[in-house]
Design a protein around this motif. Structure first.
Motif, PDB file in Angstrom:
ATOM      1  N   GLU A  59     -22.384  41.604  61.629  1.00  0.00           N
ATOM      2  CA  GLU A  59     -23.064  40.947  62.732  1.00  0.00           C
ATOM      3  C   GLU A  59     -22.123  39.951  63.404  1.00  0.00           C
ATOM      4  OE1 GLU A  59     -27.117  38.403  63.474  1.00  0.00           O
ATOM      5  OE2 GLU A  59     -27.052  39.904  61.883  1.00  0.00           O
ATOM      6  N   ASN A  60     -22.152  39.923  64.724  1.00  0.00           N
ATOM      7  CA  ASN A  60     -21.298  39.054  65.541  1.00  0.00           C
ATOM      8  C   ASN A  60     -19.813  39.394  65.418  1.00  0.00           C
ATOM      9  OD1 ASN A  60     -23.481  37.558  66.594  1.00  0.00           O
ATOM     10  ND2 ASN A  60     -23.542  36.345  64.713  1.00  0.00           N
ATOM     11  N   CYS A  61     -19.493  40.635  65.134  1.00  0.00           N
ATOM     12  CA  CYS A  61     -18.099  41.077  65.063  1.00  0.00           C
ATOM     13  C   CYS A  61     -17.728  41.733  66.385  1.00  0.00           C
ATOM     14  CB  CYS A  61     -17.889  42.038  63.904  1.00  0.00           C
ATOM     15  SG  CYS A  61     -17.860  41.217  62.325  1.00  0.00           S
ATOM     16  N   LYS A  71     -14.913  30.744  58.990  1.00  0.00           N
ATOM     17  CA  LYS A  71     -16.022  29.840  58.694  1.00  0.00           C
ATOM     18  C   LYS A  71     -16.650  30.283  57.377  1.00  0.00           C
ATOM     19  CE  LYS A  71     -17.984  30.817  62.588  1.00  0.00           C
ATOM     20  NZ  LYS A  71     -18.881  30.940  63.730  1.00  0.00           N
ATOM     21  N   GLU A  72     -17.255  29.368  56.691  1.00  0.00           N
ATOM     22  CA  GLU A  72     -17.914  29.680  55.425  1.00  0.00           C
ATOM     23  C   GLU A  72     -18.986  30.750  55.600  1.00  0.00           C
ATOM     24  OE1 GLU A  72     -20.612  27.271  52.248  1.00  0.00           O
ATOM     25  OE2 GLU A  72     -18.850  26.228  53.043  1.00  0.00           O
ATOM     26  N   THR A  73     -19.624  30.787  56.754  1.00  0.00           N
ATOM     27  CA  THR A  73     -20.725  31.719  57.009  1.00  0.00           C
ATOM     28  C   THR A  73     -20.262  33.096  57.471  1.00  0.00           C
ATOM     29  OG1 THR A  73     -20.914  30.861  59.260  1.00  0.00           O
ATOM     30  CG2 THR A  73     -22.347  29.871  57.576  1.00  0.00           C
ATOM     31  N   ASP A  75     -18.975  36.908  57.538  1.00  0.00           N
ATOM     32  CA  ASP A  75     -19.235  38.067  56.694  1.00  0.00           C
ATOM     33  C   ASP A  75     -18.047  38.315  55.763  1.00  0.00           C
ATOM     34  OD1 ASP A  75     -19.077  41.215  56.253  1.00  0.00           O
ATOM     35  OD2 ASP A  75     -21.153  40.730  56.815  1.00  0.00           O
ATOM     36  N   PRO A  76     -18.290  38.714  54.509  1.00  0.00           N
ATOM     37  CA  PRO A  76     -17.193  38.982  53.567  1.00  0.00           C
ATOM     38  C   PRO A  76     -16.201  40.032  54.086  1.00  0.00           C
ATOM     39  CG  PRO A  76     -19.250  38.847  52.380  1.00  0.00           C
ATOM     40  CD  PRO A  76     -19.593  38.805  53.841  1.00  0.00           C
ATOM     41  N   LEU A  77     -16.670  41.062  54.791  1.00  0.00           N
ATOM     42  CA  LEU A  77     -15.763  42.080  55.336  1.00  0.00           C
ATOM     43  C   LEU A  77     -14.827  41.470  56.368  1.00  0.00           C
ATOM     44  CD1 LEU A  77     -14.790  44.971  55.560  1.00  0.00           C
ATOM     45  CD2 LEU A  77     -16.640  45.415  57.163  1.00  0.00           C
ATOM     46  N   LEU A  78     -15.332  40.567  57.178  1.00  0.00           N
ATOM     47  CA  LEU A  78     -14.502  39.880  58.168  1.00  0.00           C
ATOM     48  C   LEU A  78     -13.441  39.026  57.470  1.00  0.00           C
ATOM     49  CD1 LEU A  78     -13.838  39.150  61.057  1.00  0.00           C
ATOM     50  CD2 LEU A  78     -15.728  37.501  61.009  1.00  0.00           C
ATOM     51  N   LYS A  79     -13.832  38.347  56.406  1.00  0.00           N
ATOM     52  CA  LYS A  79     -12.873  37.529  55.638  1.00  0.00           C
ATOM     53  C   LYS A  79     -11.790  38.405  55.023  1.00  0.00           C
ATOM     54  CE  LYS A  79     -16.085  33.790  54.520  1.00  0.00           C
ATOM     55  NZ  LYS A  79     -16.746  33.047  53.447  1.00  0.00           N
ATOM     56  N   THR A  80     -12.176  39.562  54.515  1.00  0.00           N
ATOM     57  CA  THR A  80     -11.215  40.493  53.921  1.00  0.00           C
ATOM     58  C   THR A  80     -10.240  41.008  54.984  1.00  0.00           C
ATOM     59  OG1 THR A  80     -12.799  41.170  52.245  1.00  0.00           O
ATOM     60  CG2 THR A  80     -10.966  42.669  52.672  1.00  0.00           C
ATOM     61  N   THR A  81     -10.763  41.333  56.158  1.00  0.00           N
ATOM     62  CA  THR A  81      -9.904  41.803  57.246  1.00  0.00           C
ATOM     63  C   THR A  81      -8.884  40.741  57.610  1.00  0.00           C
ATOM     64  OG1 THR A  81     -11.647  43.218  58.101  1.00  0.00           O
ATOM     65  CG2 THR A  81      -9.870  42.656  59.617  1.00  0.00           C
ATOM     66  N   ARG A  82      -9.311  39.506  57.714  1.00  0.00           N
ATOM     67  CA  ARG A  82      -8.383  38.410  58.030  1.00  0.00           C
ATOM     68  C   ARG A  82      -7.304  38.285  56.969  1.00  0.00           C
ATOM     69  NH1 ARG A  82     -13.185  34.813  59.592  1.00  0.00           N
ATOM     70  NH2 ARG A  82     -13.245  35.003  61.860  1.00  0.00           N
ATOM     71  N   ALA A  83      -7.678  38.425  55.723  1.00  0.00           N
ATOM     72  CA  ALA A  83      -6.700  38.341  54.628  1.00  0.00           C
ATOM     73  C   ALA A  83      -5.679  39.475  54.727  1.00  0.00           C
ATOM     74  CB  ALA A  83      -7.411  38.367  53.286  1.00  0.00           C
ATOM     75  N   ASN A  84      -6.135  40.654  55.142  1.00  0.00           N
ATOM     76  CA  ASN A  84      -5.240  41.807  55.287  1.00  0.00           C
ATOM     77  C   ASN A  84      -4.258  41.628  56.440  1.00  0.00           C
ATOM     78  OD1 ASN A  84      -6.411  43.129  53.146  1.00  0.00           O
ATOM     79  ND2 ASN A  84      -7.828  44.275  54.427  1.00  0.00           N
ATOM     80  N   ILE A  85      -4.687  40.900  57.464  1.00  0.00           N
ATOM     81  CA  ILE A  85      -3.805  40.679  58.616  1.00  0.00           C
ATOM     82  C   ILE A  85      -2.650  39.801  58.174  1.00  0.00           C
ATOM     83  CG2 ILE A  85      -3.612  39.563  60.880  1.00  0.00           C
ATOM     84  CD1 ILE A  85      -6.511  40.441  61.406  1.00  0.00           C
TER      85      ILE A  85
END
Length: 85
Positions: A59-61, A71-73, A75-85
């Motif tokens: 949501e909101n991607c 942000k703490e809120t 989505d975990p998939l978004l956080k994972t994508t950022r880590a991969n970048i």
């Protein structure tokens, strides 16, 4: 330019820029699934590709969401994508 939504890519753009036969290393294509430009980009990579591609389904991607400050809120998939970048 014709759209081929079944395969998730824009035929016109991909024909002009090498389709999915990209000769490049260390490239990671990301697309938020709510991004209006999604069909002009690479959403998946062939198994033998020298690059990665990911469709971020949350949501909101939308456009460039993976480049924003985490942000703490988020989505975990978004956080994972950022880590991969």
């Amino acid at each position: 330019i014709s759209l081929n939504l079944e395969f998730g890519y824009n035929k016109g753009n991909q024909h002009s820029f090498g389709r999915r036969l990209i000769k490049s290393l260390n490239v990671y294509f990301t697309n938020g699934h709510e991004d209006g430009w999604i069909w002009a980009g690479i959403q998946t990579a062939p198994k033998n590709a020298d690059y990665k591609a990911e469709l971020i389904k949350c949501e909101n991607c939308a456009h460039c969401v993976e480049l924003y400050t985490e942000k703490e809120t988020d989505d975990p998939l978004l956080k994972t994508t950022r880590a991969n970048i």
